[in-house]
Design a protein around this motif. Structure first.
Motif, PDB file in Angstrom:
ATOM      1  N   GLN A  58      34.564  52.462  62.993  1.00 46.36           N
ATOM      2  CA  GLN A  58      33.693  53.176  63.685  1.00 46.36           C
ATOM      3  C   GLN A  58      32.116  53.400  63.290  1.00 46.36           C
ATOM      4  O   GLN A  58      31.380  53.341  63.808  1.00 46.36           O
ATOM      5  N   ASP A  59      32.087  53.491  61.851  1.00 46.63           N
ATOM      6  CA  ASP A  59      30.793  53.808  61.318  1.00 46.63           C
ATOM      7  C   ASP A  59      30.021  52.555  61.459  1.00 46.63           C
ATOM      8  O   ASP A  59      28.739  52.499  61.751  1.00 46.63           O
ATOM      9  N   GLN A  60      30.463  51.430  61.377  1.00 43.76           N
ATOM     10  CA  GLN A  60      29.591  50.071  61.341  1.00 43.76           C
ATOM     11  C   GLN A  60      29.896  49.651  62.859  1.00 43.76           C
ATOM     12  O   GLN A  60      29.064  48.393  63.026  1.00 43.76           O
ATOM     13  N   LYS A  61      30.313  50.147  64.079  1.00 43.06           N
ATOM     14  CA  LYS A  61      30.284  49.753  65.315  1.00 43.06           C
ATOM     15  C   LYS A  61      30.757  48.415  65.292  1.00 43.06           C
ATOM     16  O   LYS A  61      30.246  47.520  65.881  1.00 43.06           O
ATOM     17  N   LEU A  62      31.868  47.991  64.607  1.00 43.44           N
ATOM     18  CA  LEU A  62      32.466  46.787  64.671  1.00 43.44           C
ATOM     19  C   LEU A  62      33.161  46.321  65.867  1.00 43.44           C
ATOM     20  O   LEU A  62      32.918  44.867  66.120  1.00 43.44           O
ATOM     21  N   VAL A  63      33.712  47.230  66.547  1.00 42.54           N
ATOM     22  CA  VAL A  63      34.302  46.829  67.927  1.00 42.54           C
ATOM     23  C   VAL A  63      33.392  46.491  68.780  1.00 42.54           C
ATOM     24  O   VAL A  63      33.458  45.430  69.661  1.00 42.54           O
ATOM     25  N   GLU A  64      32.269  47.329  68.890  1.00 39.94           N
ATOM     26  CA  GLU A  64      31.274  47.145  69.904  1.00 39.94           C
ATOM     27  C   GLU A  64      30.484  45.694  69.450  1.00 39.94           C
ATOM     28  O   GLU A  64      30.240  44.907  70.374  1.00 39.94           O
ATOM     29  N   LYS A  65      30.417  45.372  68.222  1.00 47.79           N
ATOM     30  CA  LYS A  65      29.761  44.166  67.779  1.00 47.79           C
ATOM     31  C   LYS A  65      30.567  42.893  68.273  1.00 47.79           C
ATOM     32  O   LYS A  65      29.920  41.920  68.864  1.00 47.79           O
ATOM     33  N   HIS A  66      31.870  42.857  67.994  1.00 55.72           N
ATOM     34  CA  HIS A  66      32.670  41.889  68.415  1.00 55.72           C
ATOM     35  C   HIS A  66      32.930  41.781  69.942  1.00 55.72           C
ATOM     36  O   HIS A  66      33.143  40.571  70.518  1.00 55.72           O
ATOM     37  N   GLY A  67      32.743  42.900  70.676  1.00 57.95           N
ATOM     38  CA  GLY A  67      32.798  42.968  72.005  1.00 57.95           C
ATOM     39  C   GLY A  67      31.627  42.034  72.746  1.00 57.95           C
ATOM     40  O   GLY A  67      31.440  41.366  73.580  1.00 57.95           O
ATOM     41  N   LYS A  68      30.346  42.697  72.008  1.00 59.75           N
ATOM     42  CA  LYS A  68      29.342  41.808  72.504  1.00 59.75           C
ATOM     43  C   LYS A  68      29.270  40.255  72.175  1.00 59.75           C
ATOM     44  O   LYS A  68      28.616  39.350  73.032  1.00 59.75           O
ATOM     45  N   ALA A  69      30.180  39.809  71.219  1.00 57.81           N
ATOM     46  CA  ALA A  69      30.200  38.207  71.013  1.00 57.81           C
ATOM     47  C   ALA A  69      30.876  37.635  71.975  1.00 57.81           C
ATOM     48  O   ALA A  69      30.800  36.577  72.300  1.00 57.81           O
ATOM     49  N   GLN A  70      31.842  38.393  72.845  1.00 63.58           N
ATOM     50  CA  GLN A  70      32.783  38.046  73.968  1.00 63.58           C
ATOM     51  C   GLN A  70      31.890  38.293  75.366  1.00 63.58           C
ATOM     52  O   GLN A  70      32.511  37.818  76.414  1.00 63.58           O
TER      53      GLN A  70
END
Length: 347
Positions: A58-70
């Motif tokens: 949540q804090d590092q917005k990792l889900v959003e980061k990997h979503g953008k990669a796709q």
């Protein structure tokens, strides 16, 4: 086989108020919402360091980061609930996509939805020892609990703490007596249960919790002591807290699902490489007043592992089937976890 329910008992006003608020929250979630399209993710979490992987993501917005990669933008929402029963209700109502709770609630909902929604585990949140702590000087083991004691835990009968206590009871008194201590249980969120143990003088004389609450109790009340360690009951390090979802969510949202797994892997790497940063993230995302040195000691403990592969869960599953708490007998961990790469080697 239906599990016995505890008699209704009057809780202290502060606890009763909090529980009422929790009930209202779940009631608000109870109306099924519209189906979510790819790119939306609602995650239910509870209290404790056991949810640190989610805090970091949540804090590092990792889900959003990997979503953008796709090539997709993922809107992530975190919902705070207390108790596996409430989390399961929210999942079945369609108001969350991913449930965070103990392996006990996972096994309950896996059994309940077998052949229908087919809820299964996504990943473990790691291995953590759970302590049953008491402030009653007369209680040296679970055999010493009496009708005057009340054991606080997240959900009566179905939480992982309740299930481990049932397994311990069965080992002590035999399988027919596995639910012997259920009548002493009360459902209380971990923060309030810890406060009751530290303060003393309430009807709550024991708390089966998780980190950091159990460590805070031991540090905050000289009369507090460990009655039971989940690792001793389960035969070693075990994944107590897990993430799970319906088969439909996994099938309909492959990119979001992959982004979530990749985010969890990144979170685990961050915690391992920089526990100090992870501690700060926990304090920040939970608005926690936990002592930072105590928190770091927990995160760095050799008994604690932040990893996605479940460990030592099948013994509890087999026990629950043996005593009739679940109808379906899992042949392996892949029966109640999705067959993903990070589950390989799980137990």
């Amino acid at each position: 086989m239906a599990l016995p329910r505890p008699a209704t008992r009057r809780l202290p006003r502060t606890l009763a108020t909090l529980l009422t608020s929790a009930s209202l929250l779940v009631t608000g979630l109870a109306t099924p919402g519209l189906a979510h399209a790819e790119g939306q993710l609602r995650i239910a979490e509870q209290f404790g360091v056991v949810y640190l992987l989610l805090n970091v993501a949540q804090d590092q917005k990792l889900v959003e980061k990997h979503g953008k990669a796709q090539g997709i933008d993922i809107k992530v929402e975190f919902v705070k609930l207390s108790g596996g029963a409430n989390v399961n209700d929210a999942l079945l109502a369609g108001n969350i996509d991913v449930a965070g709770a103990g392996v006990g609630p996972l096994l309950t909902i896996w059994d309940r939805t077998y052949g229908r929604q087919n809820v299964r585990g996504i990943a473990s949140l790691g291995n953590f020892p759970y302590y049953l702590v008491t402030n009653n000087p007369n209680v040296k083991s679970i055999a010493d609990f009496s009708d005057k004691d009340r054991i606080a835990l997240p959900s009566v009968s179905v939480s992982v703490q309740a299930r481990v206590l049932q397994l311990a009871s069965a080992k002590l008194w035999g399988d027919k007596e596995f639910a012997r201590l259920d009548k002493l249980q009360v459902a209380v969120p971990h923060p309030d249960a810890a406060a009751a143990i530290i303060k003393g003088g309430t009807e709550i004389t024991a708390h089966f919790g998780n980190p950091p609450f159990q460590e805070q109790e031991l540090a905050g009340n000289p009369n507090a002591r460990v009655v039971l360690n989940s690792y001793d009951v389960l035969g070693g390090p075990a994944s107590a807290t897990v993430l799970y979802a319906t088969e439909k969510f996994r099938k309909d949202n492959p990119k979001t699902y992959k982004a979530f797994i990749d985010a969890l892997n990144d979170a685990a790497k961050l915690i391992a490489s920089n526990p100090e940063q992870a501690a700060d993230i926990f304090i920040r995302t939970n608005n926690s007043n936990v002592d930072r040195a105590l928190l770091l000691k927990i995160i760095k403990s050799p008994e604690v592992q932040f990893k996605l592969t479940p460990q030592n869960t099948q013994g509890l599953a087999e026990f629950l089937h043996r005593v009739g708490a679940i109808k379906n007998k899992p042949a392996s961990v892949k029966d109640y976890f999705f067959d993903d790469a990070h589950i390989n080697g799980g137990s």
